[in-house]
Motif scaffolding. Structure first.
Motif, mmCIF file in Angstrom:
data_model
loop_
_atom_site.group_PDB
_atom_site.id
_atom_site.type_symbol
_atom_site.label_atom_id
_atom_site.label_comp_id
_atom_site.label_asym_id
_atom_site.label_seq_id
_atom_site.Cartn_x
_atom_site.Cartn_y
_atom_site.Cartn_z
ATOM 1 N N TYR A 184 -11.217 7.872 -4.417
ATOM 2 C CA TYR A 184 -11.910 6.631 -4.069
ATOM 3 C C TYR A 184 -11.099 5.478 -4.607
ATOM 4 O O TYR A 184 -10.664 5.510 -5.766
ATOM 5 N N ILE A 185 -10.948 4.444 -3.798
ATOM 6 C CA ILE A 185 -10.321 3.227 -4.313
ATOM 7 C C ILE A 185 -11.305 2.097 -4.026
ATOM 8 O O ILE A 185 -11.963 2.083 -2.973
ATOM 9 N N SER A 186 -11.460 1.202 -4.976
ATOM 10 C CA SER A 186 -12.420 0.133 -4.734
ATOM 11 C C SER A 186 -12.071 -1.121 -5.526
ATOM 12 O O SER A 186 -11.152 -1.117 -6.343
ATOM 13 N N SER A 187 -12.825 -2.167 -5.236
ATOM 14 C CA SER A 187 -12.643 -3.450 -5.916
ATOM 15 C C SER A 187 -13.903 -3.760 -6.711
ATOM 16 O O SER A 187 -15.011 -3.436 -6.278
ATOM 17 N N LEU A 188 -13.714 -4.404 -7.852
ATOM 18 C CA LEU A 188 -14.876 -4.856 -8.636
ATOM 19 C C LEU A 188 -15.190 -6.304 -8.280
ATOM 20 O O LEU A 188 -16.114 -6.902 -8.817
ATOM 21 N N SER A 189 -14.390 -6.874 -7.369
ATOM 22 C CA SER A 189 -14.468 -8.308 -7.076
ATOM 23 C C SER A 189 -15.321 -8.622 -5.849
ATOM 24 O O SER A 189 -15.345 -9.757 -5.394
ATOM 25 N N LYS A 190 -15.979 -7.603 -5.301
ATOM 26 C CA LYS A 190 -16.748 -7.880 -4.083
ATOM 27 C C LYS A 190 -18.237 -7.626 -4.372
ATOM 28 O O LYS A 190 -18.900 -8.484 -4.918
ATOM 29 N N ILE A 243 -8.926 1.799 -14.131
ATOM 30 C CA ILE A 243 -9.069 0.398 -13.711
ATOM 31 C C ILE A 243 -7.686 -0.251 -13.610
ATOM 32 O O ILE A 243 -6.840 -0.076 -14.484
ATOM 33 N N TYR A 244 -7.492 -0.991 -12.535
ATOM 34 C CA TYR A 244 -6.270 -1.769 -12.308
ATOM 35 C C TYR A 244 -6.664 -3.257 -12.321
ATOM 36 O O TYR A 244 -7.834 -3.581 -12.131
ATOM 37 N N PRO A 245 -5.684 -4.148 -12.450
ATOM 38 C CA PRO A 245 -6.039 -5.578 -12.479
ATOM 39 C C PRO A 245 -6.729 -6.089 -11.206
ATOM 40 O O PRO A 245 -7.540 -7.002 -11.265
ATOM 41 N N THR A 246 -6.397 -5.516 -10.038
ATOM 42 C CA THR A 246 -7.083 -5.903 -8.793
ATOM 43 C C THR A 246 -7.218 -4.672 -7.887
ATOM 44 O O THR A 246 -6.536 -3.656 -8.105
ATOM 45 N N GLY A 247 -8.035 -4.800 -6.857
ATOM 46 C CA GLY A 247 -8.161 -3.725 -5.877
ATOM 47 C C GLY A 247 -6.848 -3.544 -5.122
ATOM 48 O O GLY A 247 -6.470 -2.430 -4.779
ATOM 49 N N TYR A 248 -6.189 -4.644 -4.848
ATOM 50 C CA TYR A 248 -4.895 -4.598 -4.151
ATOM 51 C C TYR A 248 -3.919 -3.731 -4.954
ATOM 52 O O TYR A 248 -3.245 -2.849 -4.416
ATOM 53 N N MET A 249 -3.883 -3.954 -6.259
ATOM 54 C CA MET A 249 -2.968 -3.194 -7.121
ATOM 55 C C MET A 249 -3.404 -1.732 -7.262
ATOM 56 O O MET A 249 -2.564 -0.846 -7.449
ATOM 57 N N ALA A 250 -4.696 -1.494 -7.179
ATOM 58 C CA ALA A 250 -5.193 -0.110 -7.241
ATOM 59 C C ALA A 250 -4.649 0.669 -6.042
ATOM 60 O O ALA A 250 -4.188 1.811 -6.164
ATOM 61 N N SER A 299 -17.465 -9.223 -9.787
ATOM 62 C CA SER A 299 -16.726 -9.374 -11.036
ATOM 63 C C SER A 299 -15.242 -9.504 -10.693
ATOM 64 O O SER A 299 -14.888 -10.279 -9.788
ATOM 65 N N PHE A 300 -14.390 -8.735 -11.340
ATOM 66 C CA PHE A 300 -12.962 -8.818 -11.040
ATOM 67 C C PHE A 300 -12.269 -7.526 -11.428
ATOM 68 O O PHE A 300 -12.601 -6.936 -12.454
ATOM 69 N N GLY A 301 -11.304 -7.109 -10.622
ATOM 70 C CA GLY A 301 -10.536 -5.899 -10.934
ATOM 71 C C GLY A 301 -10.634 -4.883 -9.813
ATOM 72 O O GLY A 301 -11.320 -5.090 -8.806
ATOM 73 N N GLY A 302 -9.908 -3.768 -9.966
ATOM 74 C CA GLY A 302 -9.963 -2.686 -8.986
ATOM 75 C C GLY A 302 -9.982 -1.365 -9.719
ATOM 76 O O GLY A 302 -9.700 -1.322 -10.928
ATOM 77 N N TYR A 303 -10.332 -0.286 -9.018
ATOM 78 C CA TYR A 303 -10.294 1.018 -9.690
ATOM 79 C C TYR A 303 -10.085 2.161 -8.703
ATOM 80 O O TYR A 303 -10.281 2.004 -7.495
ATOM 81 N N LEU A 354 -6.718 -0.200 11.443
ATOM 82 C CA LEU A 354 -7.304 -1.439 10.918
ATOM 83 C C LEU A 354 -7.354 -1.465 9.388
ATOM 84 O O LEU A 354 -8.019 -2.318 8.805
ATOM 85 N N ASN A 355 -6.649 -0.537 8.755
ATOM 86 C CA ASN A 355 -6.651 -0.537 7.285
ATOM 87 C C ASN A 355 -6.084 -1.834 6.713
ATOM 88 O O ASN A 355 -5.211 -2.461 7.311
ATOM 89 N N HIS A 356 -6.588 -2.178 5.543
ATOM 90 C CA HIS A 356 -6.207 -3.407 4.840
ATOM 91 C C HIS A 356 -4.708 -3.433 4.489
ATOM 92 O O HIS A 356 -4.099 -2.383 4.257
ATOM 93 N N THR A 357 -4.161 -4.634 4.432
ATOM 94 C CA THR A 357 -2.741 -4.824 4.095
ATOM 95 C C THR A 357 -2.325 -4.076 2.830
ATOM 96 O O THR A 357 -1.216 -3.530 2.762
ATOM 97 N N SER A 358 -3.182 -4.035 1.837
ATOM 98 C CA SER A 358 -2.801 -3.368 0.579
ATOM 99 C C SER A 358 -2.600 -1.873 0.798
ATOM 100 O O SER A 358 -1.789 -1.237 0.112
ATOM 101 N N ILE A 359 -3.302 -1.293 1.773
ATOM 102 C CA ILE A 359 -3.102 0.127 2.097
ATOM 103 C C ILE A 359 -1.776 0.273 2.852
ATOM 104 O O ILE A 359 -0.972 1.163 2.561
#
Ligand SMILES: Cc1ncc(COP(=O)(O)O)c(C=O)c1O
Length: 376
Positions: A223-229, A96-103, A233-237, A123-128
């Motif tokens: 796999y990379i994902s967000s817990l915030s969607k 688990i990371y603090p956000t999906g962006y950080m993951a 909740s909140f966080g990434g993993y 079309l990948n997200h900015t964080s990628i």
């Protein structure tokens, strides 16, 4: 002569942003169920990523273990949630990371290095995109979901090769061609990474996500994902083999050099994971079908089959006017502009949630019909 201030260039830059209709402003709002109140105005909320709309969960706020996880921030709750998330993705382990962006930033830059080759969907997200830059690997962008282009570009040299795609694309709502991508990756020994921030918990059996939906779950290496969607909740993993997770712990700067996500948010995710997600998932599917059908009947061209429904307007100014009209009439659907999407592809990005009741969808459709007659 008027004196110049050393920060005057900032005003000039802001002016240029405004002239291009790309200026962004913060708005304060309070979400409550299917609605959000902004400046005292109650609006139907069609731009929340809390897709499953799991009823608000009560948790006790515990003492913050204000530290990095590698120091004293590693609360017991992490162990439980990481075990559950690994099982959820049929992987050996998760982190688990603090956000999906950080993951994304941390894990992709930990595994891809100088001399490697990354193939990234356009079309990948900015964080990628940012994580690819951080990695020092050679990055080739392939045309969106274009398997031929991917195949051609995979012929280029690289010590290790990676293919990175989103599961459900965040601004278009379409799905990655994961069946073909995993086949090609297997043939070329490329490592497949899927950021499923918008498909996780939302589609597939038990909400296992887009790869599960296409029956290729076992072929995904990371796999990379967000817990915030979907989970609201909140966080990434990240979920992967033990050795990949170990490397992330040892190399991810966005994991090592930052404070741990507060443990009460980890507990919050645990509770929401163990709630009746299936009921919410079915409600979300029903709402998505109803809103999509209604929008098509009005005349909008909708290609998405997911809960993310873009209405492409094109011109940035028109998209802003469209959004303003919706706002004034009681619907909150934020216009999305460059650089989040390409220039002249500005759009209203509607996101459906299970919070919406039939009457909210019907009222929204009435307002979209008025907007269609005025703008389209
Ligand atoms: C595809 C994708 N990946 C990652 C993220 C970042 O997730 P988070 O909001 O948890 O930082 C987003 C957020 O919008 C996203 O759309």
């Amino acid at each position: 002569m008027a004196s110049r201030h050393k920060l005057d260039f900032v005003d000039a830059e802001l002016q240029a942003i405004k002239q291009n209709n790309l200026y962004r402003e913060l708005r304060y709002g309070k979400a409550q169920g299917s609605h959000i109140t902004i400046n005292g105005k109650k609006l139907i909320n069609l731009c929340s990523n809390d897709y499953l709309g799991i009823p608000t969960t009560r948790i006790q706020v515990s003492q913050l273990q204000s530290s990095s996880r590698l120091v004293s921030g590693n609360d017991e709750s992490y162990k439980k949630l990481e075990k559950i998330l690994a099982k959820h993705k049929s992987q050996q382990n998760s982190l688990i990371y603090p956000t999906g962006y950080m993951a994304n930033l941390g894990s992709i830059s930990a595994i891809a290095r100088k001399g490697d080759l990354i193939l990234s969907d356009e079309l990948n997200h900015t964080s990628i995109i940012e994580s690819c830059k951080l990695s020092d690997a050679r990055v080739l962008v392939y045309k969106h979901n274009d398997i031929k282009d991917l195949q051609t570009k995979l012929k280029q040299k690289g010590k290790n090769k990676f293919v990175i795609t989103e599961g459900i694309f965040s601004m278009d709502g379409d799905m990655s061609k994961l069946k073909q991508i995993t086949e090609i990756s297997q043939k070329t020994d490329a490592i497949t990474i899927v950021d499923d921030a918008h498909g996780d918990f939302v589609i597939g059996k038990d909400g296992k996500g887009t790869p599960n939906y296409f029956n290729v779950g076992k072929k995904i290496d990371m796999y990379i994902s967000s817990l915030s969607k979907g989970l609201g909740s909140f966080g990434g993993y990240v979920a992967a083999k033990n050795n990949v997770i170990d490397l992330c712990i040892n190399r991810s700067k966005s994991f090592i050099y930052t404070s741990a996500l507060p443990s009460f948010l980890v507990e919050y995710s645990l509770k929401r994971f163990n709630s009746n997600r299936e009921k919410q998932k079915l409600k979300l599917e029903k709402n998505t079908k109803k809103l999509t059908k209604g929008l098509k009947e009005i005349g909008f061209k909708i290609n998405s089959k997911s809960q993310i429904i873009p209405i492409i307007i094109g011109n940035e100014k028109s998209a802003m006017d469209f959004g303003k009209f919706l706002f004034e009439n009681g619907v909150f659907a934020q216009p999305i502009r460059y650089p989040t999407v390409p220039k002249n592809q500005a759009r209203l990005r509607i996101s459906v949630t299970a919070w919406l009741k039939d009457k909210d969808i019907e009222k929204s459709l009435e307002i979209f019909k008025k907007a269609y007659l005025k703008f389209c």
